[in-house]
Enzyme design. Structure first.
Site, PDB file in Angstrom:
ATOM      1  N   GLU A 159       0.807  -1.218   0.000  1.00 22.02           N
ATOM      2  CA  GLU A 159       0.000   0.000   0.000  1.00 22.02           C
ATOM      3  C   GLU A 159       0.851   1.284   0.000  1.00 22.02           C
ATOM      4  OE1 GLU A 159      -0.592  -0.872   4.579  1.00 22.02           O
ATOM      5  OE2 GLU A 159      -1.905   0.766   3.962  1.00 22.02           O
TER       6      GLU A 159
ATOM      7  N   HIS B  43      14.615  11.771  15.566  1.00 19.46           N
ATOM      8  CA  HIS B  43      13.609  12.560  16.271  1.00 19.46           C
ATOM      9  C   HIS B  43      12.176  12.070  15.986  1.00 19.46           C
ATOM     10  CE1 HIS B  43      12.148  16.865  17.461  1.00 19.46           C
ATOM     11  NE2 HIS B  43      11.244  15.952  17.720  1.00 19.46           N
TER      12      HIS B  43
HETATM   13  O1  2HA Z   1       9.769  18.427  18.646  1.00 24.51           O
HETATM   14  O2  2HA Z   1       8.079  16.896  20.003  1.00 24.51           O
HETATM   15  O3  2HA Z   1       7.878  18.156  22.670  1.00 24.51           O
HETATM   16  C1  2HA Z   1       9.344  18.842  19.877  1.00 24.51           C
HETATM   17  C2  2HA Z   1       8.267  18.021  20.421  1.00 24.51           C
HETATM   18  C3  2HA Z   1       7.421  18.590  21.464  1.00 24.51           C
HETATM   19 ZN    ZN Z   2       9.399  16.161  18.555  1.00 26.07          ZN
END
Ligand code: 2HA
Ligand code: ZN
Length: 397
Positions: A172, A213
């Site tokens: 998908e 991140h």
């Molecule tokens: O990128 O994710 O805490 C910062 C966040 C908020």
């Molecule tokens: Zn974040």
């Protein structure tokens, strides 16, 4: 608590998405943020409840394309898991001023607080998405997706690598994100710089991966945006599981099969993601460590006297395009040693394929590098370094 606002469908959709994201494990502590560009008719519905006496604050960047718009936003430092319990302590409606420079809170964050720390990124990306989708996209979502983050430690941080690897993990995927995914190298979160980098990618993609991140994605509504994040993270989870079993794929979805899929599902997928992979990345359809023998190549070159420091300096600052080219043409573990007594440079490189490597000499970037290095080492008339192959007389694994 106001029923009129709480019953508004966009508010309910927003609260539900916060809770779904928390339940997926993408919002530890105060991680992540969500914003929604409210439709004029939705604002009309709740207008009588909004207060107009709030203070204007600078956004931290300029978003003239969003002048006068209203957004529903999560609060800075607030926890996604608390949104469902006490929405208006954790989220707010904000209004953007007529220049796109300032915002004010018109409802919510009742116990104090500010909109998300990623407000500049969100608003700059809303501005881009509003423009490129003719106003269709309304949601920007940032979450800390575990498996996508894990992959940013082991895959090259390139759009084409992440797109192709994720696409291969679930049929998908090319249908859900046909334009691919972009990758932002690690950056300090919360500021204008990461906002600028992300919004460049969002011109092309609906998903940007923030290395080490999380992800940042955009969509027309809550379902599509959450579904997009969910699909990307699911594909990443399958890849993490696959790589945990072995570091290569015995079989996968091949470029021609992607083309067939795109045709039947009527989506356009860029050819740049359907590149030939057999000699490229560690994560490959062919096992580079066992099924293929690596070619160990050694050679010598000659440096001009007094140029040792300059040669080292230029290599310490090796152009990123040059690094990328070397990997693309199947060169790995490249080392160069200098004999200070004779000024001879000894090179060692591991190659996937001699013919492929030979072609690297024809790339523009390689020619540019040779021209740049020609003033400090012995070169041929075309500026390529004078290089003599060395014979391998011993090897122990
Ligand atoms: O990128 O994710 O805490 C910062 C966040 C908020
Ligand atoms: Zn974040």
């Amino acid at each position: 608590m106001n029923d009129n606002i709480n019953n508004a469908l966009f508010v309910q959709g927003f609260i539900r998405m916060c809770d779904d994201g928390f339940n997926q494990g993408w919002h530890e502590r105060n991680g992540g943020n969500l914003t929604y560009r409210i439709k004029p008719e939705e604002i009309e519905e709740v207008k009588s409840e909004l207060k107009d006496d709030g203070e204007w604050f600078p956004i931290g960047t300029s978003v003239p394309g969003l002048a006068g718009e209203y957004f529903l936003v999560t609060g800075s430092g607030k926890y996604f898991r608390n949104v469902i319990l006490d929405p208006w302590a954790n989220i707010a409606i904000v209004k953007i001023d007529d220049n796109g420079e300032k915002y004010k809170i018109v409802y919510g964050l009742e116990k104090g607080g500010k909109p998300t720390s990623e407000l500049p990124s969100h608003l700059m990306n809303h501005e881009v998405k509003k423009r490129v989708t003719n106003g269709e996209h309304r949601v920007i979502y940032h979450c800390h997706t575990t498996n996508v983050i894990a992959l940013t430690f082991v895959l090259p941080l390139e759009d084409k690598v992440f797109t192709r690897e994720l696409w291969e993990m679930a049929t998908e995927c090319p249908v859900v994100f046909p334009s691919g995914v972009g990758v932002v190298h690690w950056m300090v979160p919360g500021g204008r710089d990461i906002a600028v980098e992300t919004s460049k990618l969002m011109e092309m993609y609906d998903v940007a991966i923030w290395a080490h991140h999380g992800i940042f994605c955009s969509g027309a509504d809550f379902d599509l945006t959450f579904g997009l994040a969910h699909t990307v993270e699911k594909a990443a989870e399958i890849l993490v599981k696959t790589l945990s079993m072995q570091n290569y794929k015995l079989q996968t979805i091949e470029p021609q099969e992607f083309r067939n899929l795109a045709k039947d599902f009527k989506v356009d997928i860029p050819e740049k993601f359907l590149y030939d992979k057999t000699t490229k990345y560690v994560i490959n359809t062919v096992d580079t460590t066992e099924n293929k023998s690596i070619i160990r190549k050694s050679f010598k070159m000659k440096l001009f006297e007094g140029m040792e420091d300059e040669y080292e300096r230029r290599h310490n600052e090796l152009w990123p395009e040059m690094k990328e080219m070397i990997h693309e043409y199947g060169g790995h573990n490249y080392s160069i040693f200098l004999d200070k007594e004779t000024n001879i440079l000894y090179g060692y490189i591991e190659l996937e394929n001699e013919e492929k490597w030979a072609k690297s000499a024809d790339t523009e970037i390689c020619r540019k590098w040779w021209d740049y290095m020609a003033d400090i080492m012995e070169t041929n008339p075309d500026n390529s370094p004078v290089s003599t192959d060395l014979k391998n007389v011993f090897f122990l694994k």
